[in-house]
Design a protein around this motif. Structure first.
Motif, mmCIF file in Angstrom:
data_model
loop_
_atom_site.group_PDB
_atom_site.id
_atom_site.type_symbol
_atom_site.label_atom_id
_atom_site.label_comp_id
_atom_site.label_asym_id
_atom_site.label_seq_id
_atom_site.Cartn_x
_atom_site.Cartn_y
_atom_site.Cartn_z
ATOM 1 N N LYS A 112 0.830 -1.205 0.000
ATOM 2 C CA LYS A 112 0.000 0.000 0.000
ATOM 3 C C LYS A 112 0.866 1.256 0.000
ATOM 4 O O LYS A 112 0.479 2.294 -0.554
ATOM 5 N N SER A 113 2.070 1.176 0.572
ATOM 6 C CA SER A 113 2.968 2.335 0.604
ATOM 7 C C SER A 113 3.529 2.656 -0.764
ATOM 8 O O SER A 113 3.968 3.787 -1.017
ATOM 9 N N GLY A 114 3.564 1.667 -1.681
ATOM 10 C CA GLY A 114 4.136 1.893 -3.008
ATOM 11 C C GLY A 114 5.622 2.151 -2.972
ATOM 12 O O GLY A 114 6.169 2.816 -3.854
ATOM 13 N N ALA A 115 6.308 1.640 -1.939
ATOM 14 C CA ALA A 115 7.719 1.975 -1.718
ATOM 15 C C ALA A 115 8.652 0.782 -1.901
ATOM 16 O O ALA A 115 9.756 0.758 -1.354
ATOM 17 N N ILE A 116 8.234 -0.231 -2.670
ATOM 18 C CA ILE A 116 9.077 -1.416 -2.855
ATOM 19 C C ILE A 116 10.105 -1.134 -3.953
ATOM 20 O O ILE A 116 9.761 -0.995 -5.126
ATOM 21 N N ASN A 117 11.353 -1.039 -3.546
ATOM 22 C CA ASN A 117 12.439 -0.894 -4.517
ATOM 23 C C ASN A 117 13.188 -2.222 -4.613
ATOM 24 O O ASN A 117 12.774 -3.237 -4.016
ATOM 25 N N GLU A 118 14.264 -2.267 -5.355
ATOM 26 C CA GLU A 118 14.976 -3.524 -5.592
ATOM 27 C C GLU A 118 15.524 -4.121 -4.300
ATOM 28 O O GLU A 118 15.424 -5.334 -4.071
ATOM 29 N N LEU A 119 16.084 -3.273 -3.432
ATOM 30 C CA LEU A 119 16.646 -3.758 -2.176
ATOM 31 C C LEU A 119 15.565 -4.362 -1.291
ATOM 32 O O LEU A 119 15.737 -5.459 -0.722
ATOM 33 N N LEU A 120 14.438 -3.678 -1.157
ATOM 34 C CA LEU A 120 13.353 -4.174 -0.323
ATOM 35 C C LEU A 120 12.762 -5.460 -0.908
ATOM 36 O O LEU A 120 12.434 -6.398 -0.165
ATOM 37 N N PHE A 121 12.638 -5.524 -2.231
ATOM 38 C CA PHE A 121 12.111 -6.725 -2.882
ATOM 39 C C PHE A 121 13.005 -7.929 -2.586
ATOM 40 O O PHE A 121 12.524 -9.030 -2.310
ATOM 41 N N ASN A 122 14.313 -7.712 -2.614
ATOM 42 C CA ASN A 122 15.244 -8.802 -2.297
ATOM 43 C C ASN A 122 15.078 -9.254 -0.853
ATOM 44 O O ASN A 122 15.126 -10.464 -0.555
ATOM 45 N N ASN A 123 14.883 -8.313 0.079
ATOM 46 C CA ASN A 123 14.675 -8.660 1.488
ATOM 47 C C ASN A 123 13.387 -9.469 1.674
ATOM 48 O O ASN A 123 13.350 -10.444 2.439
ATOM 49 N N ILE A 124 12.336 -9.041 0.971
ATOM 50 C CA ILE A 124 11.036 -9.704 1.125
ATOM 51 C C ILE A 124 11.097 -11.136 0.596
ATOM 52 O O ILE A 124 10.647 -12.083 1.248
ATOM 53 N N ARG A 125 11.630 -11.319 -0.605
ATOM 54 C CA ARG A 125 11.632 -12.665 -1.189
ATOM 55 C C ARG A 125 12.645 -13.590 -0.515
ATOM 56 O O ARG A 125 12.531 -14.816 -0.639
ATOM 57 N N ARG A 126 13.613 -13.008 0.199
ATOM 58 C CA ARG A 126 14.534 -13.850 0.947
ATOM 59 C C ARG A 126 13.840 -14.461 2.160
ATOM 60 O O ARG A 126 14.195 -15.543 2.619
ATOM 61 N N PHE A 127 12.823 -13.780 2.669
ATOM 62 C CA PHE A 127 12.138 -14.234 3.871
ATOM 63 C C PHE A 127 10.857 -15.015 3.574
ATOM 64 O O PHE A 127 10.588 -16.057 4.179
ATOM 65 N N LEU A 128 10.051 -14.545 2.643
ATOM 66 C CA LEU A 128 8.744 -15.147 2.396
ATOM 67 C C LEU A 128 8.852 -16.442 1.593
ATOM 68 O O LEU A 128 9.733 -16.579 0.742
ATOM 69 N N PRO A 129 7.939 -17.381 1.842
ATOM 70 C CA PRO A 129 7.910 -18.601 1.027
ATOM 71 C C PRO A 129 7.641 -18.264 -0.442
ATOM 72 O O PRO A 129 6.885 -17.329 -0.742
ATOM 73 N N LYS A 130 8.257 -18.996 -1.341
ATOM 74 C CA LYS A 130 8.126 -18.713 -2.781
ATOM 75 C C LYS A 130 6.672 -18.732 -3.219
ATOM 76 O O LYS A 130 6.222 -17.850 -3.952
ATOM 77 N N GLU A 131 5.933 -19.764 -2.787
ATOM 78 C CA GLU A 131 4.554 -19.901 -3.240
ATOM 79 C C GLU A 131 3.690 -18.756 -2.752
ATOM 80 O O GLU A 131 2.804 -18.274 -3.460
ATOM 81 N N TYR A 132 3.963 -18.296 -1.537
ATOM 82 C CA TYR A 132 3.212 -17.161 -0.996
ATOM 83 C C TYR A 132 3.436 -15.919 -1.860
ATOM 84 O O TYR A 132 2.485 -15.228 -2.230
ATOM 85 N N LEU A 133 4.680 -15.670 -2.196
ATOM 86 C CA LEU A 133 4.997 -14.462 -2.965
ATOM 87 C C LEU A 133 4.494 -14.579 -4.396
ATOM 88 O O LEU A 133 4.027 -13.580 -4.970
ATOM 89 N N LYS A 134 4.592 -15.777 -4.992
ATOM 90 C CA LYS A 134 4.086 -15.969 -6.372
ATOM 91 C C LYS A 134 2.591 -15.674 -6.427
ATOM 92 O O LYS A 134 2.098 -15.071 -7.383
ATOM 93 N N LYS A 135 1.907 -16.081 -5.373
ATOM 94 C CA LYS A 135 0.466 -15.846 -5.329
ATOM 95 C C LYS A 135 0.154 -14.355 -5.221
ATOM 96 O O LYS A 135 -0.766 -13.854 -5.872
ATOM 97 N N LYS A 136 0.936 -13.664 -4.422
ATOM 98 C CA LYS A 136 0.713 -12.229 -4.265
ATOM 99 C C LYS A 136 1.022 -11.463 -5.553
ATOM 100 O O LYS A 136 0.332 -10.509 -5.895
ATOM 101 N N ILE A 137 2.063 -11.905 -6.250
ATOM 102 C CA ILE A 137 2.455 -11.222 -7.490
ATOM 103 C C ILE A 137 1.595 -11.667 -8.659
ATOM 104 O O ILE A 137 1.514 -10.987 -9.687
#
Length: 787
Positions: free
Chosen positions: A724-749
């Motif tokens: 909702k913040s619209g503030a996801i940059n490359e560094l933050l995206f790398n942090n998020i996908r390093r922590f979240l399960p792949k399937e969870y993130l694939k579903k969100k994207i």
């Protein structure tokens, strides 16, 4: 008995005779043994005039016989002018120029009320203008401006071009009334020049003053054109003839002083382009035959100075262009404008201003120095000031070359002085500029280089060269270089220099007294050293400063920067009790600010540093320590302490501290709950928004404190806040996908691709709408970066 009841009451001539006696006795003040029956002013003539006005105003009808006339006002103003010129007396109640202005205003009002024996003449106006100029008090230029406008007003020459604001009296409609036709107060060039000079010397010269000055010069030119083309007003023309008959020049034609002063005003207002336009205008007039405004060396030098002070990217080139024009005119036969040392040093200063933005600025400065060295004219030889400006120019550029040239230029000064060029005698200021250039050069051995230069200074001073005595600035600059070096021994060396300063001071050497900057810089050297004793030594130095200040040495007053660096020194020392030490300093600042010195009250930065200390401490329950500190900060702010208002950096530091909380899963979830509460609090603030460090800190909370499988409800909540913040940059995206399960993130994207084959460019645009994304490389266009 009231004067009007006396059998032989005094009249205006009576008072004027008394004023005359005081005036011609050259008594600017009352003698010490004499006490007048009434006192309005320390100057006798002015005092008597005030008394006449006082009695008249009490009963104008019966006291008409003592209403002041021209002679009363003239002698009072003249006497005040003499008092001012002689510099005698003490006038704490008002400025002399302001008193003269008040007398003139009263005189004009009487005249406009129909009393022709109060008609002011040109000499009175000039005396008041001169008095206002000599006063040099803030705001007097505006009074002088009113005087000039009244001269224009009474002489019938007011033009719509100059009716900028209200004049002394709101009767502009009467400016050509016939009853004023005999007032010979047409302003001359010198009157306009007085106003311009006062504007140029004002404390602040802004665009408004520059516009007024420009309009004033335009008016002068306009009146000259009007005179040359003939006057429609016959009475005005007759008055011009009367001026000539009295042997006075009525000419208000702008002269060289007029234009040079206008250039100076433009320079002070930060408008070098206006200064250069005025120079070009003077050159055109001169080429057309008006040699009275031919640009001189002062004209050119002032334009160069204007560019030097502008600090624009082109200032160096512009100033150099003016120098080239001077040189060209000199080569064509006009030796009066040949560049001198002032001209070339001014160009050097302009190059200093542009050195950060212009790669060639130091080289241009070197070229100027070389030409000066090769000149056969002794007045063009470079001096210590010129070489110091060259060092400054290199200092703005920075880098290894700057450090090397600073050292070399110091060598050049010594060599030239030894060769007989006495104008190149090295001094402490040149050395200090060289030290500053070396310290800020950014080279790895800057501290060693700076120490070597300082040692050279000390040795030369000890050998008898008193002009090279090291100063407080010399030592502080070397300590700054040590602090920048990060050397483990930098704190030890800085403290040795501090002790040397005390030793020299005890020996009676002036200008080397340790001050707040010196002590704080020494503490900073300890802070950056990473030494295990950094906190201990920093606290020791802070205690000494407080003792010195409490003894009355206010030059050693510790400030917030001092305390903050001591806190940082404890953090960098890595001691097990660093946080407790930092907290104790914070408590001490609060207590001392309430009991001894309000200036040491902690600020937001101090609390942020304390939160940093929590994060880097060995304390397991960091969240609770951070919460206590954060609550205390908010409580102080809500109680009216504006210095400790939480900032976005405070929230980021709080999140980072909470993220390192240790303990059981339940303990870590509790820490996460505390942090999320703060995040919600932040999101409700309309005057504060998350920055590029906030969301990475929040996801570090998730990574360290939550279980990606068991705490999915918390994770869903944070994920929604993030997108909702619209503030996801490359560094933050790398942090998020390093922590979240792949399937969870694939579903969100909403993708079937491997999330590690995606880039930030593949995310929904709403997720990245508030960040600037770089261009996607061709490699990443085909295949995302795989972690």
């Amino acid at each position: 008995i009231a004067p009007y009841l006396h059998s032989n009451p005094p009249t205006v001539p009576t008072y004027n005779n008394v004023i005359s006696c005081w005036f011609y006795s050259n008594s600017d003040n009352y003698p010490r043994h004499y006490e007048p029956n009434y006192f309005h002013d320390i100057n006798p003539a002015s005092n008597i005039l005030y008394q006449m006005l006082h009695l008249y105003n009490l009963d104008p009808e019966n006291m008409e016989r003592i209403r002041p006339d021209y002679g009363s006002f003239n002698m009072a103003i003249a006497s005040l002018s003499e008092l001012q010129k002689n510099g005698n007396g003490f006038r704490s109640h008002q400025a002399i120029g302001k008193t003269c202005f008040d007398h003139l205003s009263t005189m004009i009002q009487f005249y406009k009320d129909g009393y022709e024996d109060c008609a002011p003449d040109y000499k009175i106006f000039l005396k008041v203008l001169n008095a206002l100029e000599l006063d040099r008090r803030r705001g007097n230029w505006s009074l002088a401006r009113k005087v000039l406008e009244e001269m224009l007003h009474l002489s019938g020459t007011v033009d719509s071009k100059v009716y900028w604001t209200e004049t002394m009296h709101q009767d502009a409609s009467e400016k050509r009334d016939n009853k004023w036709k005999n007032v010979n107060v047409f302003p001359r060039t010198k009157d306009f020049n007085i106003i311009l000079a006062m504007i140029a010397n004002a404390d602040v010269v802004d665009q408004e003053k520059l516009d007024y000055a420009t309009n004033l010069v335009d008016l002068m030119e306009h009146l000259v054109k009007k005179e040359r083309s003939g006057y429609d007003n016959e009475s005005f023309s007759n008055r011009i003839v009367q001026f000539e008959g009295h042997g006075n020049s009525y000419n208000c034609k702008p002269d060289i002083f007029t234009y040079n002063t206008l250039i100076s005003i433009a320079a002070n207002a930060g408008r070098p382009e206006v200064a250069e336009e005025t120079l070009e205008k003077m050159a055109k007039k001169s080429a057309a035959g008006d040699f009275s405004v031919k640009p001189d060396k002062t004209t050119f030098n002032t334009v160069i100075s204007a560019w030097a002070r502008s600090k624009t990217h082109s200032s160096g080139d512009k100033a150099a262009g003016v120098i080239h024009l001077m040189q060209k005119m000199a080569d064509e036969g006009d030796e009066s404008v040949r560049p001198d040392r002032i001209s070339l040093t001014s160009v050097m200063n302009s190059l200093i201003s542009s050195a950060k933005r212009s790669r060639n600025a130091p080289l241009q400065a070197e070229d100027i120095i070389q030409r000066m060295e090769q000149s056969k004219d002794s007045h063009l030889q470079p001096d210590t000031v010129t070489y110091t400006s060259l060092i400054k120019c290199w200092g703005q550029k920075g880098g290894l070359k700057a450090a090397e040239r600073a050292e070399k230029i110091i060598d050049t000064l010594h060599k030239r002085y030894d060769d007989g060029y006495i104008e190149c005698k090295p001094d402490s200021y040149a050395y200090n500029v060289a030290l500053d250039t070396i310290a800020k050069s950014g080279v790895g051995d800057a501290a060693e280089r700076a120490e070597a230069v300082l040692n050279r200074m000390k040795n030369l001073f000890n050998s008898g060269k008193t002009d090279l005595a090291p100063t407080t600035e010399s030592f502080a600059t070397v300590m700054n270089a040590l602090a920048r070096s990060g050397n483990p021994e930098s704190g030890v060396k800085a403290e040795e220099l501090l002790q040397t300063m005390h030793n020299l001071q005890n020996e009676g050497i002036s200008n080397v007294e340790p001050n707040t900057i010196a002590y704080t810089t020494c503490i900073m050297a300890w802070r950056n050293s990473g030494h295990k004793d950094a906190g201990k030594r920093a606290s020791f130095l802070l205690k000494k400063m407080e003792e010195y200040y409490d003894e009355g040495l206010h030059d050693l007053r510790p400030n917030v920067i001092t305390y903050t660096n001591v806190m940082e020194a404890w953090i960098s020392s890595g001691q097990h009790d660093s946080f407790e030490r930092v907290k104790a300093i914070l408590d001490h600042m609060i207590h001392r600010s309430k009991t001894v010195d309000s200036e040491c009250a902690p600020t937001t930065i101090c609390f942020n540093v304390a939160l940093k200390a929590i994060r880097l401490s060995s304390e397991p329950m960091k969240d609770q320590k951070a919460q206590i500190l954060f609550d205390r900060m908010k409580e102080m702010h809500e109680s009216g302490d504006v210095k400790v208002k939480p900032s976005i950096q405070t929230y980021n530091a709080f999140f980072s501290a909470c993220a390192l909380t240790e303990g059981s899963p339940e303990r870590r979830r509790a820490a996460f709950s505390i942090a999320i509460k703060a995040l919600l609090e932040l999101q409700k603030k309309s005057n504060m928004h998350a920055d590029s460090y906030t969301w990475p800190a929040v996801w570090k909370l998730c990574e360290n404190l939550l279980d990606a499988e068991k705490d999915i409800s918390w994770i869903n909540r944070v994920f929604e806040y993030t997108v909702k913040s619209g503030a996801i940059n490359e560094l933050l995206f790398n942090n998020i996908r390093r922590f979240l399960p792949k399937e969870y993130l694939k579903k969100k994207i909403k993708t079937e691709k491997d999330v590690y084959d995606l880039t930030v460019h593949d995310l929904p645009s709403e997720w990245t709408r508030n960040v600037t994304l770089g261009k996607q490389s061709k490699k990443n266009q085909k295949k995302g970066r795989r972690k």
